[in-house]
Design a protein around this motif. Structure first.
Motif, PDB file in Angstrom:
ATOM      1  N   THR A  49       0.859  -1.188   0.000  1.00 12.22           N
ATOM      2  CA  THR A  49       0.000   0.000   0.000  1.00 12.22           C
ATOM      3  C   THR A  49       0.890   1.230   0.000  1.00 12.22           C
ATOM      4  OG1 THR A  49      -0.125   0.036   2.415  1.00 12.22           O
ATOM      5  CG2 THR A  49      -1.868  -1.150   1.259  1.00 12.22           C
ATOM      6  N   THR A  53      -4.346   5.752   0.423  1.00 14.12           N
ATOM      7  CA  THR A  53      -5.284   5.810  -0.695  1.00 14.12           C
ATOM      8  C   THR A  53      -4.974   4.837  -1.830  1.00 14.12           C
ATOM      9  OG1 THR A  53      -3.999   7.563  -1.745  1.00 14.12           O
ATOM     10  CG2 THR A  53      -5.804   8.251  -0.283  1.00 14.12           C
ATOM     11  N   THR A  54      -3.832   4.187  -1.802  1.00 21.35           N
ATOM     12  CA  THR A  54      -3.442   3.359  -2.941  1.00 21.35           C
ATOM     13  C   THR A  54      -2.961   1.998  -2.460  1.00 21.35           C
ATOM     14  OG1 THR A  54      -2.714   5.342  -4.099  1.00 21.35           O
ATOM     15  CG2 THR A  54      -1.949   3.257  -4.977  1.00 21.35           C
ATOM     16  N   PHE A 126      -6.373  -0.012   2.348  1.00 24.94           N
ATOM     17  CA  PHE A 126      -5.534   0.862   1.534  1.00 24.94           C
ATOM     18  C   PHE A 126      -4.306   1.356   2.300  1.00 24.94           C
ATOM     19  CE2 PHE A 126      -9.497   0.867  -0.719  1.00 24.94           C
ATOM     20  CZ  PHE A 126      -9.114   0.912  -2.045  1.00 24.94           C
TER      21      PHE A 126
END
Length: 176
Positions: A49, A53-54, A126
């Motif tokens: 991660t 957010t990703t 995330f």
């Protein structure tokens, strides 16, 4: 207990190394790149991660030439695995997210028709996997016979004109 307080056993993955990119379809934030996996194969990969957010998700294309029940096993190291099987239109066929951090996942599908399917591997959040974490995903296939369509047949002695009536049925007081 937090994930940083858990010591996970390292996995030993013996299989085909993951080939990047394998980020999936553009519709899901990918770049239309897929790895490949076949019945009886294990792919060894990593996930991670970035920030909150990703996450690195890995998509593997599987081509079935006959009706099969799939068993997909995910061995994980240092993350909480999430596993999907999707059809060619990216609809979920089956998923698994029952195990916890450092625990392996498994899913079993119903009988699937021949066609293209995708096995999706990733962390179930995330955040929390700042360095690449190893996994091994294995697809096992078992030939199956799909259920036959059984048209309704009249049953002797049953009044076929009987109906349930209208949808506005008073079911009474459910409290007793």
């Amino acid at each position: 207990l937090t994930c940083t307080e858990v010591t996970c056993e390292p996995i030993v993955c013996e299989g085909t190394p993951e080939v990047e990119p394998n980020n999936g379809p553009v519709d899901f934030g990918g770049d239309d790149s897929f790895g490949a996996i076949a019945c009886g194969e294990t792919v060894c990969g990593t996930t991670s991660t970035v920030g909150d957010t990703t996450r690195d998700t890995d998509w593997f294309e599987l081509l079935l030439l006959e009706d099969n029940i799939l068993t997909v096993d995910l061995d994980v190291e240092e993350f909480n695995g999430l596993l999907f099987v999707l059809d060619a239109a990216y609809n979920t066929v089956a998923s698994a997210d029952l195990a916890g951090f450092c625990e392996d996942e498994q899913l079993v599908t119903n009988c699937l028709a021949p066609g293209t399917y995708y096995v999706w591997v990733g962390h179930n959040d995330f955040s929390g996997v700042d360095v690449p974490a190893n996994y091994g995903v294995t697809v096992s296939c078992e030939l199956c016979t799909p259920p036959a369509y059984m048209p309704c047949q009249p049953v002797a002695g049953v009044d076929a004109s009987w109906t349930f009536g209208t949808a506005e049925v008073d079911m009474g007081d459910a409290t007793g």
